[in-house]
Design a protein around this motif. Structure first.
Motif, PDB file in Angstrom:
ATOM      1  N   PRO A 242       0.818  -1.216   0.000  1.00 32.31           N
ATOM      2  CA  PRO A 242       0.000   0.000   0.000  1.00 32.31           C
ATOM      3  C   PRO A 242       0.853   1.268   0.000  1.00 32.31           C
ATOM      4  O   PRO A 242       1.887   1.331   0.671  1.00 32.31           O
ATOM      5  CB  PRO A 242      -0.807  -0.135   1.297  1.00 32.31           C
ATOM      6  N   ALA A 243       0.405   2.267  -0.752  1.00 33.37           N
ATOM      7  CA  ALA A 243       1.185   3.494  -0.937  1.00 33.37           C
ATOM      8  C   ALA A 243       1.504   4.185   0.381  1.00 33.37           C
ATOM      9  O   ALA A 243       2.631   4.649   0.596  1.00 33.37           O
ATOM     10  CB  ALA A 243       0.423   4.448  -1.860  1.00 33.37           C
ATOM     11  N   LEU A 244       0.527   4.253   1.290  1.00 36.10           N
ATOM     12  CA  LEU A 244       0.762   4.921   2.568  1.00 36.10           C
ATOM     13  C   LEU A 244       1.850   4.214   3.372  1.00 36.10           C
ATOM     14  O   LEU A 244       2.670   4.856   4.027  1.00 36.10           O
ATOM     15  CB  LEU A 244      -0.531   4.984   3.382  1.00 36.10           C
ATOM     16  N   THR A 245       1.857   2.902   3.322  1.00 34.49           N
ATOM     17  CA  THR A 245       2.881   2.141   4.042  1.00 34.49           C
ATOM     18  C   THR A 245       4.256   2.419   3.454  1.00 34.49           C
ATOM     19  O   THR A 245       5.236   2.584   4.188  1.00 34.49           O
ATOM     20  CB  THR A 245       2.578   0.634   3.970  1.00 34.49           C
ATOM     21  N   VAL A 246       4.336   2.495   2.128  1.00 33.36           N
ATOM     22  CA  VAL A 246       5.605   2.811   1.467  1.00 33.36           C
ATOM     23  C   VAL A 246       6.104   4.183   1.923  1.00 33.36           C
ATOM     24  O   VAL A 246       7.285   4.353   2.253  1.00 33.36           O
ATOM     25  CB  VAL A 246       5.440   2.783  -0.068  1.00 33.36           C
ATOM     26  N   VAL A 247       5.210   5.151   1.953  1.00 33.51           N
ATOM     27  CA  VAL A 247       5.581   6.509   2.364  1.00 33.51           C
ATOM     28  C   VAL A 247       6.071   6.532   3.807  1.00 33.51           C
ATOM     29  O   VAL A 247       7.144   7.076   4.112  1.00 33.51           O
ATOM     30  CB  VAL A 247       4.392   7.473   2.184  1.00 33.51           C
ATOM     31  N   VAL A 248       5.310   5.930   4.712  1.00 30.84           N
ATOM     32  CA  VAL A 248       5.645   5.992   6.135  1.00 30.84           C
ATOM     33  C   VAL A 248       6.939   5.249   6.434  1.00 30.84           C
ATOM     34  O   VAL A 248       7.824   5.771   7.138  1.00 30.84           O
ATOM     35  CB  VAL A 248       4.487   5.419   6.991  1.00 30.84           C
TER      36      VAL A 248
ATOM     37  N   ILE B 212      -0.862  12.257  -0.601  1.00 32.91           N
ATOM     38  CA  ILE B 212      -2.098  11.474  -0.481  1.00 32.91           C
ATOM     39  C   ILE B 212      -3.105  11.915  -1.542  1.00 32.91           C
ATOM     40  O   ILE B 212      -3.756  11.084  -2.192  1.00 32.91           O
ATOM     41  CB  ILE B 212      -2.686  11.617   0.937  1.00 32.91           C
ATOM     42  N   CYS B 213      -3.236  13.225  -1.742  1.00 30.20           N
ATOM     43  CA  CYS B 213      -4.145  13.736  -2.776  1.00 30.20           C
ATOM     44  C   CYS B 213      -3.710  13.252  -4.155  1.00 30.20           C
ATOM     45  O   CYS B 213      -4.540  12.884  -4.994  1.00 30.20           O
ATOM     46  CB  CYS B 213      -4.176  15.266  -2.748  1.00 30.20           C
ATOM     47  N   PHE B 214      -2.395  13.236  -4.376  1.00 26.96           N
ATOM     48  CA  PHE B 214      -1.878  12.806  -5.673  1.00 26.96           C
ATOM     49  C   PHE B 214      -2.179  11.331  -5.916  1.00 26.96           C
ATOM     50  O   PHE B 214      -2.614  10.942  -7.012  1.00 26.96           O
ATOM     51  CB  PHE B 214      -0.372  13.062  -5.729  1.00 26.96           C
ATOM     52  N   TYR B 215      -1.964  10.496  -4.893  1.00 25.26           N
ATOM     53  CA  TYR B 215      -2.248   9.067  -5.039  1.00 25.26           C
ATOM     54  C   TYR B 215      -3.735   8.828  -5.279  1.00 25.26           C
ATOM     55  O   TYR B 215      -4.126   7.971  -6.080  1.00 25.26           O
ATOM     56  CB  TYR B 215      -1.783   8.303  -3.798  1.00 25.26           C
ATOM     57  N   LYS B 216      -4.578   9.577  -4.575  1.00 21.80           N
ATOM     58  CA  LYS B 216      -6.023   9.419  -4.776  1.00 21.80           C
ATOM     59  C   LYS B 216      -6.422   9.834  -6.187  1.00 21.80           C
ATOM     60  O   LYS B 216      -7.261   9.192  -6.825  1.00 21.80           O
ATOM     61  CB  LYS B 216      -6.787  10.253  -3.739  1.00 21.80           C
ATOM     62  N   ALA B 217      -5.809  10.909  -6.673  1.00 26.14           N
ATOM     63  CA  ALA B 217      -6.099  11.357  -8.036  1.00 26.14           C
ATOM     64  C   ALA B 217      -5.656  10.316  -9.054  1.00 26.14           C
ATOM     65  O   ALA B 217      -6.361  10.042 -10.035  1.00 26.14           O
ATOM     66  CB  ALA B 217      -5.398  12.694  -8.305  1.00 26.14           C
ATOM     67  N   LEU B 218      -4.485   9.701  -8.818  1.00 32.91           N
ATOM     68  CA  LEU B 218      -4.004   8.659  -9.716  1.00 32.91           C
ATOM     69  C   LEU B 218      -4.932   7.451  -9.706  1.00 32.91           C
ATOM     70  O   LEU B 218      -5.140   6.798 -10.733  1.00 32.91           O
ATOM     71  CB  LEU B 218      -2.591   8.218  -9.320  1.00 32.91           C
ATOM     72  N   ALA B 219      -5.495   7.154  -8.522  1.00 29.28           N
ATOM     73  CA  ALA B 219      -6.412   6.016  -8.414  1.00 29.28           C
ATOM     74  C   ALA B 219      -7.703   6.282  -9.184  1.00 29.28           C
ATOM     75  O   ALA B 219      -8.283   5.382  -9.790  1.00 29.28           O
ATOM     76  CB  ALA B 219      -6.721   5.738  -6.939  1.00 29.28           C
ATOM     77  N   LEU B 220      -8.155   7.549  -9.174  1.00 33.36           N
ATOM     78  CA  LEU B 220      -9.375   7.906  -9.892  1.00 33.36           C
ATOM     79  C   LEU B 220      -9.120   8.041 -11.390  1.00 33.36           C
ATOM     80  O   LEU B 220     -10.019   7.807 -12.202  1.00 33.36           O
ATOM     81  CB  LEU B 220      -9.950   9.213  -9.336  1.00 33.36           C
TER      82      LEU B 220
ATOM     83  N   ASN C 250       6.578  14.477   8.649  1.00 34.44           N
ATOM     84  CA  ASN C 250       6.078  13.606   7.583  1.00 34.44           C
ATOM     85  C   ASN C 250       5.593  12.270   8.137  1.00 34.44           C
ATOM     86  O   ASN C 250       4.503  11.785   7.806  1.00 34.44           O
ATOM     87  CB  ASN C 250       7.195  13.321   6.560  1.00 34.44           C
ATOM     88  N   VAL C 251       6.425  11.661   8.978  1.00 36.54           N
ATOM     89  CA  VAL C 251       6.095  10.348   9.542  1.00 36.54           C
ATOM     90  C   VAL C 251       4.872  10.450  10.448  1.00 36.54           C
ATOM     91  O   VAL C 251       3.995   9.572  10.443  1.00 36.54           O
ATOM     92  CB  VAL C 251       7.300   9.769  10.311  1.00 36.54           C
TER      93      VAL C 251
ATOM     94  N   ALA D 265      -0.500   8.942  11.016  1.00 37.55           N
ATOM     95  CA  ALA D 265      -1.892   9.202  11.410  1.00 37.55           C
ATOM     96  C   ALA D 265      -2.852   8.813  10.281  1.00 37.55           C
ATOM     97  O   ALA D 265      -3.902   8.193  10.520  1.00 37.55           O
ATOM     98  CB  ALA D 265      -2.062  10.674  11.766  1.00 37.55           C
ATOM     99  N   ALA D 266      -2.471   9.155   9.049  1.00 40.34           N
ATOM    100  CA  ALA D 266      -3.312   8.795   7.901  1.00 40.34           C
ATOM    101  C   ALA D 266      -3.385   7.281   7.732  1.00 40.34           C
ATOM    102  O   ALA D 266      -4.442   6.722   7.416  1.00 40.34           O
ATOM    103  CB  ALA D 266      -2.756   9.442   6.634  1.00 40.34           C
ATOM    104  N   LEU D 267      -2.253   6.608   7.963  1.00 44.18           N
ATOM    105  CA  LEU D 267      -2.225   5.146   7.858  1.00 44.18           C
ATOM    106  C   LEU D 267      -3.113   4.520   8.932  1.00 44.18           C
ATOM    107  O   LEU D 267      -3.839   3.550   8.672  1.00 44.18           O
ATOM    108  CB  LEU D 267      -0.785   4.647   7.993  1.00 44.18           C
TER     109      LEU D 267
END
Length: 285
Positions: A28-34, A76-84, A183-184, A189-191
């Motif tokens: 998952p993208a969030l896990t990669v980021v964190v 996060i906004c960018f990943y959501k936009a890519l998903a849409l 960032n973390v 928190a988002a994760l």
């Protein structure tokens, strides 16, 4: 030297996007980021202690805090936009955030010459085309467009903030450390919220230990890119540094071509060529 450090930034960010894209195919993208940012935070913490960076603490660190808050939200906004989707629209539009640091530079009194202005225009057009814009097909949803523009503005704001976060090398290490800590925290928190909603944080096979070196590379290369950009913005005009640093989609496209044998579309090849022309104009202007 501004061009050298700014181009190094684009190279690093391009490789980060390429590596992150590969990792998010399995994790998952969030896990990669964190995880990647957490590794970078630990390394930066050691560097700050070793160099005595704490002595550089001051009001400028609030720029780093702000960058740390905005960066994950933009991502996060960018990943959501890519998903849409469609990705062929989202990816090129995401580079428009370069308008923020360029605007800041102009507001602060920077006045590039005619050749450099031409280089800015050509380079930005090249970057957009290198992303392979989708010129035909399904219409873009309003939500997708809004998320993409928010992400682009966020990325550009981080550009501008990190350039103001320090005035010395040791101070830069401290600023990057503070940015990563925030960032973390924000990403974590988002994760947590995502997991509470039932979205798995790990792939089916558990934590991808084999991907740890790649995660470390993504996190550390991202830190290095922020550092080289801050140096580039200090050594020369922000307007030039920001545009040259924004060439990273070209690097990502070329990396995909070289490592994954992905064929570049004609528009992408043309964009890469224009980006190169724009780079030469900026460097020589």
């Amino acid at each position: 030297m501004t061009a050298f450090f700014a181009l190094a930034t684009s190279l690093l960010w391009g490789l980060v996007d390429f590596g992150g894209g590969l990792l998010t195919r399995r994790t998952p993208a969030l896990t990669v980021v964190v995880v990647s940012q957490a590794i970078a935070t630990v390394v930066l913490g050691v560097i700050v202690v070793a160099t005595g960076g704490w002595s550089e603490a001051g009001p400028r660190l609030w720029f780093a805090v702000a960058a740390g808050l905005i960066g994950p939200v933009a991502l996060i906004c960018f990943y959501k936009a890519l998903a849409l989707g469609p990705m062929g629209v989202v990816s090129p539009l995401g580079t428009l955030g370069v308008a923020v640091p360029v605007g800041v530079g102009l507001f602060l009194g920077e006045r590039p010459g005619l050749v450099q202005f031409a280089g800015i225009g050509v380079a930005v057009l090249g970057v957009v085309l290198a992303g392979g814009p989708q010129l035909r097909g399904a219409p873009v949803q309003r939500q997708t467009l809004l998320l993409t523009l928010v992400a682009a503005f966020g990325f550009g704001t981080v550009f501008a903030l990190i350039a103001e976060a320090s005035t010395t090398v040791t101070g830069l290490f401290l600023a990057l450390f503070v940015q990563r800590v925030v960032n973390v925290a924000v990403g974590g928190a988002a994760l947590y919220v995502s997991v509470r909603k039932g979205v798995p944080a790990l792939p089916a096979g558990g934590f991808p230990w084999a991907s740890l070196p790649a995660l470390a590379f993504v996190g550390l290369a991202d830190v290095a890119a922020n550092g080289t950009y801050a140096i580039a913005a200090r050594l020369g005009p922000v307007t030039v540094a920001a545009v040259l640093a924004s060439l990273y989609p070209v690097v990502t496209a070329l990396a995909a071509r070289g490592f994954l044998s992905e064929r570049l579309r004609a528009v992408q090849a043309a964009g890469a060529g224009l980006a190169l022309v724009g780079t030469l104009l900026l460097a020589t202007g």
